[in-house]
Write a protein that holds these residues in place. Structure first.
Motif, PDB file in Angstrom:
ATOM      1  N   MET A   1       8.376  47.283  -3.180  1.00 28.79           N
ATOM      2  CA  MET A   1       9.638  46.977  -2.528  1.00 28.79           C
ATOM      3  C   MET A   1       9.737  45.478  -2.242  1.00 28.79           C
ATOM      4  O   MET A   1       8.794  44.742  -2.349  1.00 28.79           O
ATOM      5  CB  MET A   1       9.755  47.750  -1.216  1.00 28.79           C
ATOM      6  CG  MET A   1       9.919  49.240  -1.405  1.00 28.79           C
ATOM      7  SD  MET A   1      11.339  49.660  -2.428  1.00 28.79           S
ATOM      8  CE  MET A   1      12.689  49.115  -1.410  1.00 28.79           C
ATOM      9  N   THR A   2      10.884  45.076  -1.852  1.00 33.15           N
ATOM     10  CA  THR A   2      11.073  43.655  -1.632  1.00 33.15           C
ATOM     11  C   THR A   2      11.809  43.427  -0.309  1.00 33.15           C
ATOM     12  O   THR A   2      12.445  44.317   0.221  1.00 33.15           O
ATOM     13  CB  THR A   2      11.897  43.035  -2.785  1.00 33.15           C
ATOM     14  OG1 THR A   2      12.945  42.272  -2.224  1.00 33.15           O
ATOM     15  CG2 THR A   2      12.484  44.100  -3.679  1.00 33.15           C
ATOM     16  N   ASP A   3      11.713  42.220   0.164  1.00 35.03           N
ATOM     17  CA  ASP A   3      12.404  41.859   1.400  1.00 35.03           C
ATOM     18  C   ASP A   3      13.822  41.366   1.147  1.00 35.03           C
ATOM     19  O   ASP A   3      14.476  40.892   2.050  1.00 35.03           O
ATOM     20  CB  ASP A   3      11.641  40.722   2.102  1.00 35.03           C
ATOM     21  CG  ASP A   3      10.410  41.255   2.767  1.00 35.03           C
ATOM     22  OD1 ASP A   3      10.280  42.475   2.864  1.00 35.03           O
ATOM     23  OD2 ASP A   3       9.576  40.432   3.179  1.00 35.03           O
ATOM     24  N   ASP A   4      14.243  41.439  -0.108  1.00 40.55           N
ATOM     25  CA  ASP A   4      15.542  40.886  -0.460  1.00 40.55           C
ATOM     26  C   ASP A   4      16.646  41.641   0.280  1.00 40.55           C
ATOM     27  O   ASP A   4      16.888  42.814   0.036  1.00 40.55           O
ATOM     28  CB  ASP A   4      15.727  40.995  -1.971  1.00 40.55           C
ATOM     29  CG  ASP A   4      16.958  40.248  -2.453  1.00 40.55           C
ATOM     30  OD1 ASP A   4      17.745  39.810  -1.601  1.00 40.55           O
ATOM     31  OD2 ASP A   4      17.104  40.107  -3.669  1.00 40.55           O
TER      32      ASP A   4
ATOM     33  N   ILE B   1      21.221  44.920  -1.794  1.00 36.99           N
ATOM     34  CA  ILE B   1      21.512  46.140  -1.030  1.00 36.99           C
ATOM     35  C   ILE B   1      22.487  47.030  -1.806  1.00 36.99           C
ATOM     36  O   ILE B   1      22.307  48.238  -1.889  1.00 36.99           O
ATOM     37  CB  ILE B   1      22.050  45.767   0.373  1.00 36.99           C
ATOM     38  CG1 ILE B   1      20.891  45.247   1.218  1.00 36.99           C
ATOM     39  CG2 ILE B   1      22.708  46.973   1.040  1.00 36.99           C
ATOM     40  CD1 ILE B   1      21.301  44.639   2.530  1.00 36.99           C
TER      41      ILE B   1
ATOM     42  N   THR C   1      22.910  47.131  -5.046  1.00 37.52           N
ATOM     43  CA  THR C   1      22.194  47.693  -6.196  1.00 37.52           C
ATOM     44  C   THR C   1      21.361  48.901  -5.758  1.00 37.52           C
ATOM     45  O   THR C   1      21.359  49.949  -6.416  1.00 37.52           O
ATOM     46  CB  THR C   1      21.276  46.618  -6.818  1.00 37.52           C
ATOM     47  OG1 THR C   1      22.087  45.515  -7.230  1.00 37.52           O
ATOM     48  CG2 THR C   1      20.514  47.161  -8.020  1.00 37.52           C
ATOM     49  N   GLU C   2      20.687  48.726  -4.633  1.00 35.44           N
ATOM     50  CA  GLU C   2      19.853  49.825  -4.113  1.00 35.44           C
ATOM     51  C   GLU C   2      20.738  51.018  -3.722  1.00 35.44           C
ATOM     52  O   GLU C   2      20.378  52.179  -3.960  1.00 35.44           O
ATOM     53  CB  GLU C   2      19.059  49.307  -2.908  1.00 35.44           C
ATOM     54  CG  GLU C   2      17.910  50.212  -2.510  1.00 35.44           C
ATOM     55  CD  GLU C   2      17.245  49.746  -1.205  1.00 35.44           C
ATOM     56  OE1 GLU C   2      17.486  48.602  -0.765  1.00 35.44           O
ATOM     57  OE2 GLU C   2      16.491  50.564  -0.630  1.00 35.44           O
TER      58      GLU C   2
ATOM     59  N   ALA D   1      15.134  57.164 -11.425  1.00 37.26           N
ATOM     60  CA  ALA D   1      14.487  55.849 -11.318  1.00 37.26           C
ATOM     61  C   ALA D   1      13.618  55.620 -12.551  1.00 37.26           C
ATOM     62  O   ALA D   1      13.480  54.494 -13.033  1.00 37.26           O
ATOM     63  CB  ALA D   1      13.654  55.782 -10.034  1.00 37.26           C
TER      64      ALA D   1
ATOM     65  N   ASP E   1      13.367  52.396 -14.952  1.00 38.85           N
ATOM     66  CA  ASP E   1      12.061  51.789 -15.244  1.00 38.85           C
ATOM     67  C   ASP E   1      11.829  51.723 -16.749  1.00 38.85           C
ATOM     68  O   ASP E   1      11.290  50.745 -17.260  1.00 38.85           O
ATOM     69  CB  ASP E   1      10.928  52.616 -14.613  1.00 38.85           C
ATOM     70  CG  ASP E   1      10.918  52.518 -13.092  1.00 38.85           C
ATOM     71  OD1 ASP E   1      11.523  51.569 -12.560  1.00 38.85           O
ATOM     72  OD2 ASP E   1      10.312  53.387 -12.445  1.00 38.85           O
TER      73      ASP E   1
END
Lengths: 126, 194
Positions: B1-4, B10, B12-13, B27, B31
């Motif tokens: 995961m990322t802190d973006d 957000i 996109t997620e 997912a 991938d």
């Protein structure tokens, strides 16, 4: 699982510098992968997506200097995918907005215990 | 995961999570697309160069002298590579590539960079303690093998020519190309028989 990959050429081509496609953040590769995967599973034709992207790029260019270095290709790519999903009744824009709001209301660093100090903003001029 | 926490990240997620809930997307499928770009499409170009270099001494000589010109002849997709330099591994010398400033990478011959290539830890540690980092990545080199770390830049991209594995004398060029992995051409792995 089909491995067909769809090309984006001409004005719809992704940013390439010195022979490489530029992903500045993980979400950019994610949205790129989603657009291709949805097409592979038959939710739309690649030409439909490409037409949305070309339209969004043209619209952006009309409002900005084309020489701008910060050409936000993946911002437009995300916008195009959002519009296409809405227009094809795959995902309503309002649902996307609601879910985005819910995600942005999460406490920072909710899903990992990693060091939060590192800098993910790797933007740089190549 | 990322802190973006950018709005784009957000959104996109959000889209991905909604599509997964509606069973319109997995997912894994996302991938798979990314993996196809990162591990198959691009690296196959580099693998062809490596396999031919292993089987054609004249080609190898040209590749080591001026890889940029050789790559131009191949007309790979992915745009122009300004300057490509190929570094040949042997039992005494190992080569590994990094971009300490950002994530410069020979896209035309290797496809998209793996996520760890952009990782600040890889970028700093491979320079400071290459033997240890390579060992952690599964490549244990003898103490007598010298390790050269090449720092990519916007001007020069590097491709590692790995050692040809023993026992491959009867394989054809295309069979050899299938053995060559992306990681071996970055220099964080060796080419092994399957």
């Amino acid at each position: 699982m089909s491995e067909t990959l769809f090309k984006l050429e001409g004005s719809a081509a992704p940013p390439i510098a010195n022979g490489e496609i530029i992903f500045d953040a993980p979400w950019q590769s994610r949205v790129f992968g989603m657009a291709q995967a949805l097409c592979q599973s038959g939710h739309y034709h690649w030409d439909e997506f490409r037409a949305y992207l070309i339209e969004d790029i043209r619209h952006w260019e009309q409002q900005h200097s084309v020489e701008s270095l910060d050409y936000p290709y993946f911002d437009l790519f995300l916008e195009s995918l959002t519009r296409l999903l809405n227009d094809k009744s795959i995902l309503a824009q309002s649902d996307i907005q609601a879910r985005s709001q819910a995600f942005s209301d999460r406490p920072h660093g909710h899903d990992h215990g990693q060091d939060d100090s590192h800098d993910h903003d790797d933007r740089h001029s190549h | 995961m990322t802190d973006d926490t950018s709005p784009q990240s957000i959104r996109t997620e959000a889209i991905e999570s909604l599509l997964i809930e509606k069973a319109l997307l997995s997912a894994n499928a996302v991938d798979a697309v990314i993996t196809t770009y990162t591990e198959r499409v691009g690296p196959m170009n580099g693998a062809k160069l490596v396999a031919r270099a292993w089987t054609d001494p004249d080609f190898k000589a040209r590749l080591l002298v001026d890889a940029t010109a050789v790559v131009e002849e191949y007309q790979f997709e992915g745009g122009q590579v300004e300057k490509l330099v190929v570094k040949e591994c042997d039992p005494f010398q190992h080569h590994v590539v990094v971009c300490t400033l950002c994530s410069c990478y020979p896209w035309a011959v290797l496809g998209l960079p793996p996520s760890w290539y952009k990782d600040p830890a890889y970028r700093s540690r491979i320079v400071a303690e290459p033997r240890k980092v390579l060992s952690e990545m599964g490549l244990s080199l003898s103490e007598s093998t010298h390790i050269n770390v090449w720092d990519s830049s916007a001007e020069i991209r590097y491709l590692v020519l790995p050692q040809r594995p023993k026992g491959t004398e009867t394989l054809s060029e295309s069979q050899l190309a299938k053995l060559v992995t992306r990681d071996a051409m970055i220099g964080v792995a060796q080419v092994n028989l399957p």
